[in-house]
Design a protein around this motif. Structure first.
Motif, mmCIF file in Angstrom:
data_model
loop_
_atom_site.group_PDB
_atom_site.id
_atom_site.type_symbol
_atom_site.label_atom_id
_atom_site.label_comp_id
_atom_site.label_asym_id
_atom_site.label_seq_id
_atom_site.Cartn_x
_atom_site.Cartn_y
_atom_site.Cartn_z
ATOM 1 N N PHE A 192 0.825 -1.205 0.000
ATOM 2 C CA PHE A 192 0.000 0.000 0.000
ATOM 3 C C PHE A 192 0.860 1.255 0.000
ATOM 4 C CE2 PHE A 192 -2.161 3.437 2.223
ATOM 5 C CZ PHE A 192 -3.341 3.527 1.513
ATOM 6 N N GLU A 193 1.903 1.258 0.842
ATOM 7 C CA GLU A 193 2.772 2.431 0.906
ATOM 8 C C GLU A 193 3.509 2.641 -0.410
ATOM 9 O OE1 GLU A 193 5.273 1.831 4.275
ATOM 10 O OE2 GLU A 193 3.735 2.447 5.728
ATOM 11 N N ALA A 194 3.921 1.546 -1.040
ATOM 12 C CA ALA A 194 4.641 1.660 -2.314
ATOM 13 C C ALA A 194 3.735 2.207 -3.411
ATOM 14 C CB ALA A 194 5.196 0.304 -2.715
ATOM 15 N N LEU A 195 2.486 1.739 -3.446
ATOM 16 C CA LEU A 195 1.561 2.187 -4.492
ATOM 17 C C LEU A 195 1.094 3.615 -4.290
ATOM 18 C CD1 LEU A 195 -0.665 -1.004 -4.928
ATOM 19 C CD2 LEU A 195 1.167 -0.190 -6.430
ATOM 20 N N ASN A 196 1.091 4.078 -3.032
ATOM 21 C CA ASN A 196 0.583 5.415 -2.746
ATOM 22 C C ASN A 196 1.683 6.422 -2.457
ATOM 23 O OD1 ASN A 196 -2.612 5.324 -2.381
ATOM 24 N ND2 ASN A 196 -1.749 3.389 -1.677
ATOM 25 N N PHE A 197 2.924 6.060 -2.756
ATOM 26 C CA PHE A 197 4.026 6.973 -2.496
ATOM 27 C C PHE A 197 4.335 7.797 -3.738
ATOM 28 C CE2 PHE A 197 8.738 7.650 -2.501
ATOM 29 C CZ PHE A 197 8.719 8.681 -1.575
ATOM 30 N N ASP A 198 4.281 9.091 -3.572
ATOM 31 C CA ASP A 198 4.648 10.016 -4.645
ATOM 32 C C ASP A 198 5.856 10.814 -4.180
ATOM 33 O OD1 ASP A 198 4.844 11.759 -6.718
ATOM 34 O OD2 ASP A 198 3.080 12.949 -6.191
ATOM 35 N N GLY A 199 7.021 10.350 -4.587
ATOM 36 C CA GLY A 199 8.250 10.971 -4.095
ATOM 37 C C GLY A 199 8.750 12.120 -4.934
ATOM 38 N N THR A 200 7.987 12.524 -5.958
ATOM 39 C CA THR A 200 8.471 13.568 -6.863
ATOM 40 C C THR A 200 8.606 14.916 -6.176
ATOM 41 O OG1 THR A 200 6.179 13.932 -7.586
ATOM 42 C CG2 THR A 200 7.537 12.419 -8.889
ATOM 43 N N HIS A 201 7.759 15.150 -5.159
ATOM 44 C CA HIS A 201 7.803 16.456 -4.493
ATOM 45 C C HIS A 201 8.268 16.356 -3.040
ATOM 46 C CE1 HIS A 201 5.745 18.093 -7.963
ATOM 47 N NE2 HIS A 201 4.785 17.198 -7.824
ATOM 48 N N SER A 202 8.806 15.203 -2.641
ATOM 49 C CA SER A 202 9.241 15.029 -1.258
ATOM 50 C C SER A 202 10.678 15.518 -1.088
ATOM 51 C CB SER A 202 9.126 13.562 -0.837
ATOM 52 O OG SER A 202 9.907 12.741 -1.679
ATOM 53 N N ALA A 203 10.943 16.144 0.047
ATOM 54 C CA ALA A 203 12.269 16.679 0.344
ATOM 55 C C ALA A 203 13.051 15.689 1.195
ATOM 56 C CB ALA A 203 12.131 18.015 1.079
ATOM 57 N N ASN A 204 14.317 15.512 0.863
ATOM 58 C CA ASN A 204 15.185 14.677 1.682
ATOM 59 C C ASN A 204 15.472 15.394 2.996
ATOM 60 O OD1 ASN A 204 15.372 12.751 -0.344
ATOM 61 N ND2 ASN A 204 17.152 13.706 -1.266
ATOM 62 N N VAL A 205 15.342 14.687 4.116
ATOM 63 C CA VAL A 205 15.566 15.316 5.411
ATOM 64 C C VAL A 205 16.403 14.427 6.316
ATOM 65 C CG1 VAL A 205 13.400 16.613 5.339
ATOM 66 C CG2 VAL A 205 13.452 14.385 6.470
ATOM 67 N N PHE A 206 17.140 15.088 7.216
ATOM 68 C CA PHE A 206 17.770 14.439 8.358
ATOM 69 C C PHE A 206 17.000 14.874 9.599
ATOM 70 C CE2 PHE A 206 22.434 13.160 7.417
ATOM 71 C CZ PHE A 206 22.010 12.436 6.323
ATOM 72 N N ILE A 207 17.046 14.060 10.632
ATOM 73 C CA ILE A 207 16.459 14.422 11.924
ATOM 74 C C ILE A 207 17.588 14.515 12.944
ATOM 75 C CG2 ILE A 207 14.949 13.681 13.813
ATOM 76 C CD1 ILE A 207 13.135 12.394 11.763
ATOM 77 N N TYR A 208 17.695 15.680 13.594
ATOM 78 C CA TYR A 208 18.701 15.865 14.645
ATOM 79 C C TYR A 208 18.093 15.414 15.964
ATOM 80 C CZ TYR A 208 21.922 18.276 17.839
ATOM 81 O OH TYR A 208 22.813 18.578 18.839
ATOM 82 N N GLY A 209 18.594 14.298 16.471
ATOM 83 C CA GLY A 209 18.048 13.695 17.683
ATOM 84 C C GLY A 209 17.581 12.283 17.378
ATOM 85 N N ALA A 210 18.327 11.288 17.893
ATOM 86 C CA ALA A 210 18.023 9.896 17.551
ATOM 87 C C ALA A 210 17.415 9.136 18.716
ATOM 88 C CB ALA A 210 19.305 9.192 17.081
ATOM 89 N N LYS A 211 16.875 9.871 19.684
ATOM 90 C CA LYS A 211 16.209 9.215 20.807
ATOM 91 C C LYS A 211 14.693 9.315 20.621
ATOM 92 C CE LYS A 211 19.991 9.336 24.099
ATOM 93 N NZ LYS A 211 20.438 9.670 25.461
ATOM 94 N N GLU A 212 13.930 9.206 21.707
ATOM 95 C CA GLU A 212 12.481 9.024 21.596
ATOM 96 C C GLU A 212 11.797 10.099 20.762
ATOM 97 O OE1 GLU A 212 8.529 8.419 24.456
ATOM 98 O OE2 GLU A 212 10.471 8.926 25.331
ATOM 99 N N ALA A 213 12.088 11.369 21.054
ATOM 100 C CA ALA A 213 11.405 12.449 20.338
ATOM 101 C C ALA A 213 11.723 12.404 18.847
ATOM 102 C CB ALA A 213 11.796 13.803 20.932
ATOM 103 N N GLY A 214 13.000 12.190 18.504
ATOM 104 C CA GLY A 214 13.387 12.125 17.100
ATOM 105 C C GLY A 214 12.783 10.936 16.390
ATOM 106 N N VAL A 215 12.729 9.788 17.072
ATOM 107 C CA VAL A 215 12.139 8.585 16.477
ATOM 108 C C VAL A 215 10.648 8.784 16.226
ATOM 109 C CG1 VAL A 215 11.585 6.162 16.900
ATOM 110 C CG2 VAL A 215 13.873 7.035 17.416
#
Length: 410
Positions: free
Chosen positions: A142-165
């Motif tokens: 379902f996620e593969a069929l409904n994913f439109d990545g043409t307008h999605s921005a690549n992002v990093f998340i600063y913080g790899a603990k609970e809030a970041g996850v």
């Protein structure tokens, strides 16, 4: 009560419930047959059909009872989560434990027999694996069929603990057409170079800019738990100089149990990074002073100097004199001016403010009327190891600027 039963179980609106139940019943039957075939051989399925039939029937009935108790079929498959898999595990564990007890009792006290414990245990393993996989496969497809990545921005998340996850999970589930998670940034040594949610955790060090460029990342989402650290470090300056957009999400307590929406992700403003309340100034009064004047900005390529430049440019000065010793960032500022404020007469000058002779030549030629002095070394821990350079620029350079401002009436 009949009407309630009809709407709950027979209405077309809840048809997926029956679909899920039918799939799960089919999986139970297949699991039992495979368990017999693996424990003995495929011929046993035809040699002892009565035992197999009874085993399949009782396995289906008992499992359906506990499916109802633990509501394993109530979720929407495409939104399955770990909690749903856990419900399946508990329901199957209780069901097959009861069936194994029944197998022992029927063998000892009753005439009819169920499958032996070894077959039931194998069926339990196969059943759980197939039911869990069915949820994962449906969700993935379902996620593969409904994913439109043409307008999605690549992002990093600063913080790899609970809030970041939690932010990362929200991106994957609700904001996947807006943002694509490419990595985490962490300060904790024990997390660096680990893999979380399928992406790597990178260190917050001098290599970060190169990592962002390699992965075409122009946006970093700051975990709410990391905002204070961001304010106290030079990270924001390093990122803003390279035109990296910084965004943040509200704390988890403010989500109110709802999914994170794109409007809740806010771009971080300079005021958000101050460790004090912002000073309110009279913009109209400032504009009246700077309009039609010759304005010099030192350190114009830095995070502070470049923002001063943008605000001064909006006040329609007669001339902008931008001074910095960093060639590439100053060139970027020059291109920005040509793009946004083409009509403003601008001089971009490579110079060191601690060079008194060079600075006097600039003052003599351009005669600035207003000066915004933002040229300085600002990374305190590093400059504590380079005291002579700090004194040369921050003290003697500032004195040079002040003396020339007095001399030329700026």
């Amino acid at each position: 009560m009949k009407q309630t039963f009809f709407h709950r179980y027979l209405s077309a609106k809840v048809l997926p419930i029956w679909t899920i139940l039918l799939i799960d019943v089919f999986i139970i039957v297949i699991s039992c047959i495979l368990a017999y075939a693996l424990r003995y051989d495929f011929r046993s399925i035809f040699l002892e059909p009565s035992t197999i039939d009874k085993t399949v029937l009782w396995t289906v009935v008992v499992n359906l009872i506990f499916f109802r108790v633990f509501r394993t079929y109530s979720n929407v498959l495409r939104f399955s989560s770990f909690v749903d898999i856990l419900r399946i595990f508990v329901a199957l564990t209780v069901s097959y434990a009861l069936l194994m007890i029944m197998s022992v009792l029927t063998a000892s006290y009753w005439e009819f027999r169920l499958a032996p414990i070894s077959v039931l245990f194998m069926s339990y393993i196969i059943n759980f694996a197939m039911m869990a996989c069915s949820r994962v496969v449906v969700k993935t497809v379902f996620e593969a069929l409904n994913f439109d990545g043409t307008h999605s921005a690549n992002v990093f998340i600063y913080g790899a603990k609970e809030a970041g996850v939690n932010i990362a999970k929200a991106l994957r589930v609700n904001l996947r057409n807006h943002y694509r998670l490419r990595g985490f940034i962490a300060d904790e040594p024990e997390l660096i170079n680990k893999v979380m949610m399928g992406v790597k955790v990178f260190p917050n060090d001098d290599t970060l800019i190169d990592v962002l460029n390699d992965r075409d990342v122009q946006t970093i989402i700051i975990s709410p738990a990391k905002m204070e650290e961001l304010k106290k470090s030079d990270m924001a300056d390093r990122l803003l100089v390279h035109n990296i957009k910084l965004m943040t999400a509200p704390p988890l307590s403010e989500w109110n149990g709802q999914a994170l929406s794109p409007t809740q992700l806010k771009e971080i403003q300079i005021e958000d990074l101050l460790q004090r309340n912002p000073i309110e100034i009279d913009i109209h009064k400032v504009a009246s002073h700077l309009e039609g004047k010759r304005v010099m900005i030192t350190g114009a390529a830095g995070s502070i100097g470049s923002e001063i430049m943008r605000q001064v440019a909006s006040f329609n000065p007669y001339k902008l004199i931008l001074v910095d010793q960093a060639e590439t960032p100053l060139h970027d500022i020059r291109l920005e001016l040509q793009d946004r404020w083409r009509d403003i007469d601008t001089e971009t000058i490579i110079a060191d403010i601690s060079n008194a002779t060079r600075m006097e030549d600039i003052f003599r030629e351009f005669k600035p009327q207003y000066i915004f002095h933002a040229a300085a070394y600002k990374h305190v821990p590093m400059m504590e190891d380079n005291v002579s350079e700090s004194i040369q620029v921050n003290v003697f350079g500032t004195r040079t600027m002040a003396d020339l401002a007095v001399k030329y009436g700026a």
